[in-house]
Each structure stands twice: as C-alpha cells, then as structure tokens.
Design a protein around this motif. Structure first.
Motif, PDB file in Angstrom:
ATOM      1  N   ARG A 177       4.414 -25.696  24.827  1.00 25.88           N
ATOM      2  CA  ARG A 177       3.793 -24.501  24.268  1.00 25.88           C
ATOM      3  C   ARG A 177       3.085 -24.858  22.969  1.00 25.88           C
ATOM      4  NH1 ARG A 177       6.566 -22.234  20.003  1.00 25.88           N
ATOM      5  NH2 ARG A 177       8.793 -22.604  19.880  1.00 25.88           N
ATOM      6  N   LYS A 180       4.528 -25.786  18.922  1.00 33.44           N
ATOM      7  CA  LYS A 180       5.923 -25.338  19.042  1.00 33.44           C
ATOM      8  C   LYS A 180       6.778 -25.675  17.823  1.00 33.44           C
ATOM      9  CE  LYS A 180       8.785 -27.390  21.778  1.00 33.44           C
ATOM     10  NZ  LYS A 180       9.419 -27.924  23.005  1.00 33.44           N
ATOM     11  N   SER A 188       3.273 -18.467  19.237  1.00 34.78           N
ATOM     12  CA  SER A 188       2.574 -19.357  20.173  1.00 34.78           C
ATOM     13  C   SER A 188       1.933 -18.559  21.300  1.00 34.78           C
ATOM     14  CB  SER A 188       3.556 -20.376  20.764  1.00 34.78           C
ATOM     15  OG  SER A 188       4.027 -21.268  19.782  1.00 34.78           O
ATOM     16  N   GLU A 192      -1.943 -18.535  22.566  1.00 39.74           N
ATOM     17  CA  GLU A 192      -2.312 -18.825  23.949  1.00 39.74           C
ATOM     18  C   GLU A 192      -3.183 -17.714  24.533  1.00 39.74           C
ATOM     19  OE1 GLU A 192       1.441 -19.475  25.862  1.00 39.74           O
ATOM     20  OE2 GLU A 192       1.926 -21.161  24.553  1.00 39.74           O
TER      21      GLU A 192
END
Length: 453
Positions: A177, A180, A188, A192
């Motif tokens: 991810r 992180k 996160s 994204e």
C-alpha cells in the motif's frame, strides 16, 4: 599532495551545507569539497523531471562550482576510493592524494537493487540515483515511452508514477500500500483513490518476480508473483536506497546496522578527527530509538551543521535525540504530510497510544476561494499525552503545518500543552481559530482522559 584543514567528501545537501557552515565558523581555514560530478541534482526534485513541471533534468541541477566559489570553498571533481586515517590522507580514483586535518564524510546513498527480481539490471530497467548524467540518459529514454512499469510505492515511486501519468503515459504501479511507513491505512487509501484517476493501474500488495526481456535483452514487461504478465516499454525501479559506504567500510570505519557509519551525538566516527553526516551515517528513530534506514535531506543538513560546529571543540549539543520521520508529498492537488510514528507502527512496537482525527476547512468561511478540506490526525502516548505522531491531508499549507507538528513532537509536548497553543489565523490562510485542527484533535484526546477521571 593537496592539503586542506577541512575536507568534505561528498557534495550533496549534507556535504554542501557542511562546507557553508564551516566557512561561516572557520573563515581562515582552507575548506575542500571532493565530489564526483560537476553538477548536483536537487534530490527531491528528481521525480518532477518526468512530468510537465520541469522540461528536463537540467532544470533540477545546481552548478556546484558556482556555489562553492561563492562560499570560498575549493571544489575538486574526483572520487575518493580509500582513506588512510593514520596519516590523514584520502586517495582519489586516479591516484591523487588529499591530506586533511578534519574530515567530514557525506557520501550519501545509492539505489538499492532488488537482486531477487530476475533480469533486474536489463536494458530498459532504470533506477533513480542522484547522478545527473544517469538521469539525463534515463529521461531521454523514458520520454519516448508510452507505457512504463514503476516498481515501489515509497515517495519516489509514487511521485514518479504520478508525474508520468500527468504527462499522458500509461503507468502500472506495483508494490505494497502507498507510503505504508509514513501513513496509516486510511490516509494511504485516500492517496490511492486520487492516483487511480491518473492513468495509473495499481497492483496492490503484489510482488514483481521477473523482468521479461526480448531477444536483444531489452525489458518489455514484468511478471508478478501470481503469474500476471504486464507488457510495458520500460521499468523504473523505485525500490529504495542504501548508504554509500563501501569506501568507508573498506577504509576500516566502524559500521552499524544497514551498513551505516557509526556516529555519536556530535557526528564523530570512531576515527579521530573524522565525522560522518547524511544518508551514510547511522540514524536512530526519535520514538523507538532503534537504528532505522531513514534518509531525509532535512536530517542530513541538521547533522551537517552539528558536525561543522563541533569540528574543533564541543560547541553545540545535538538537541534531537534521533530522527523524526517527517515527510510531505503532493498527489493530484492534495498534500499528504506526516511526522513521527504512525498509529499502525506504534502498535507494532507495543506503544500504548490513543489517536484523534479532525476534518475541517482550511479557510474560514469555507466558501472563500481555494478552500480545501483538511484532515489532521494526532497520535499520543495514552498515559502522558505526549504527541509522538501526526498526519495531515490538505492543501499546500499542510506542508508547513507538518513542520509545526514536528517541532511539537521533537519538544515532547503533550496534548495538554496544545490546548494552550496560540496560532495566527486569517480567513484566507487558515482554519478558524474556534476549530483549529491541531488544537481540536488535542482537545478530543484530553476529553478522553478527563472522562476517565
């Protein structure tokens, strides 16, 4: 033999700040910087040469000769391959010898190559060194590509992927991810959600096992651990960095974990009159006190100033007992910033903590132009209320607010102290004084404590 009273090996941020600070403190001393390249890149600016903001790597370069001349520092283009500490002599690649009274090693870091990936060094596979000539060649090749795979979801990988996508290229981003170790999962996830709108396909929690090459050995795709095949024109490995310490190790300096050079609180190594600063020197985490592979220009330059101040006598005590993970980046038009330890990592370290997250507008009233939603998260020790971590999502001012929070963490202030925080506010510049997010998050944590009494 060239002889200097103060010699600095390395001309990155740490080396040049060390040189400038030494010139201020010791105006009569001869100071020499030895570095390999004639120019230097602004390290944090490298990802942006692959997007629309900078036309070429030349726009990210600093002519070190001009800078050194202005400081009154001698600049020598050479690569030191060995140091004789007993005789205080460094040897260059072509046999040149350089003597010194005091030595500061600032050799920085180099890209980490993932040898577990088959064909990791094939033609068309690129890394991201702080090497101007390499980045110029890489930029020329990547500019002609339409589809690029980026391996690695740290800051460099995320920023390069974003810039390539902003330039209209198709990007496959592979890794864990996003960011992180700097942000908790909910932060996160927001990154994204923004990035996936920018021509980027994110292969989350996937590992690359092989670079697929054609008959001429050129990269033409990647293969993931689950068998997925992703065709591409080239691959950028943003797989982290390792300290550039082979020369120091070969010369006999005492090393620590992650191949860093051992230093004390004054940046002194185990050899007399030899200091080390920046990415090549050992780092200890401000919260956990463990040796950590954190490499930040802000930490490097602070260390350079400490070393320069204490070259001849102890003058300044290092006030920061370890490095604070402090980062900021921009995804789309949103700034993400963090300092200290995340809630997730704190719990992994068995630190008893509480957290609070506040969402507010960064202008007041919210209908003012350029208003941006601002999310501030504080992580504090449960018993004492000492703030040990913070994260922000917001507009561009988040990049400065995180610096305030870093000072709060470094000075071990508690959420009780923050209730009395006095800040300048203005409708066009900040959140409302009635709901300033740092104070409001602190108040939420204090409320939990008062409620327990």
């Amino acid at each position: 033999m060239n002889h200097s009273e103060i010699m600095i090996i390395g001309g990155g941020p740490a080396g040049m700040v060390a040189a400038g600070t030494c010139r201020q403190y010791y105006p009569e001393k001869k100071i020499t910087v030895i570095k390999k390249d004639e120019k230097s890149l602004v390290p944090c600016g490298i990802p942006y040469v692959f997007g629309p903001y900078l036309e070429s790597p030349e726009d990210d370069m600093i002519p070190c000769g001009n800078r050194a001349a202005k400081m009154g520092v001698e600049l020598i283009h050479d690569e030191v391959v060995e140091i004789d500490f007993d005789n205080k002599v460094a040897r260059g690649r072509n046999g040149s010898r350089y003597g010194y009274e005091k030595l500061i090693i600032a050799t920085g870091s180099i890209p980490k190559k993932p040898t577990s990936i088959e064909n990791y060094d094939a033609d068309g596979v690129f890394y991201v060194p702080k090497d101007p000539d390499y980045i110029l060649r890489m930029h020329s090749r990547v500019k002609a590509m339409e589809h690029v795979a980026v391996i690695g979801t740290g800051f460099i990988g995320v920023e390069i992927a974003g810039e390539l996508a902003r330039s209209g290229k198709k990007v496959d981003l592979v890794g864990s991810r996003i960011l992180k170790h700097a942000f908790d999962p909910e932060f996160s996830e927001q990154m994204e959600s923004i990035m996936l709108h920018d021509n980027i396909t994110f292969h989350k929690e996937k590992k690359t096992t092989r670079i697929r090459v054609d008959d001429e050995g050129r990269a033409g795709g990647i293969e993931l651990h689950d068998g997925t095949l992703i065709p591409c024109d080239g691959v950028i490995m943003a797989t982290g960095y390792v300290p550039n310490t082979e020369m120091a190790k070969k010369s006999g300096l005492s090393m620590r974990r992650y191949d860093t050079i051992y230093v004390d609180e004054y940046m002194r190594t185990t050899e007399s009159d030899v200091f080390a600063v920046g990415d090549c020197a050992e780092k200890r985490h401000f919260i956990t006190k463990r040796t950590v592979p954190i490499m930040l220009a802000s930490t490097a330059t602070a260390e350079a100033r400490i070393a320069a101040a204490n070259l001849y006598n102890i003058n300044i005590i290092k006030t920061f007992s370890g490095t604070i993970d402090i980062f900021s980046t921009v995804v789309g038009n949103t700034c993400f910033a963090s300092a200290g330890i995340t809630e997730e990592d704190a719990r992994k370290e068995f630190i008893t903590i509480e957290s609070s997250t506040i969402v507010s507008d960064d202008k007041h009233p919210s209908k003012l132009p350029n208003n941006h939603k601002q999310t501030v998260k504080l992580v504090a020790l449960k018993r004492s209320g000492t703030v040990i971590g913070a994260q922000i999502i917001g507009g561009i001012d988040a990049g400065e607010m995180i610096n305030i929070l870093a000072v709060i963490i470094e000075n071990k202030m508690s959420v009780f102290d923050l209730l009395n925080l006095q800040v300048a506010t203005h409708p066009l510049l900040t959140s409302a004084p009635t709901a300033y997010p740092i104070v409001q998050a602190a108040q939420n944590l204090v409320a939990k404590r008062i409620g327990e009494l």
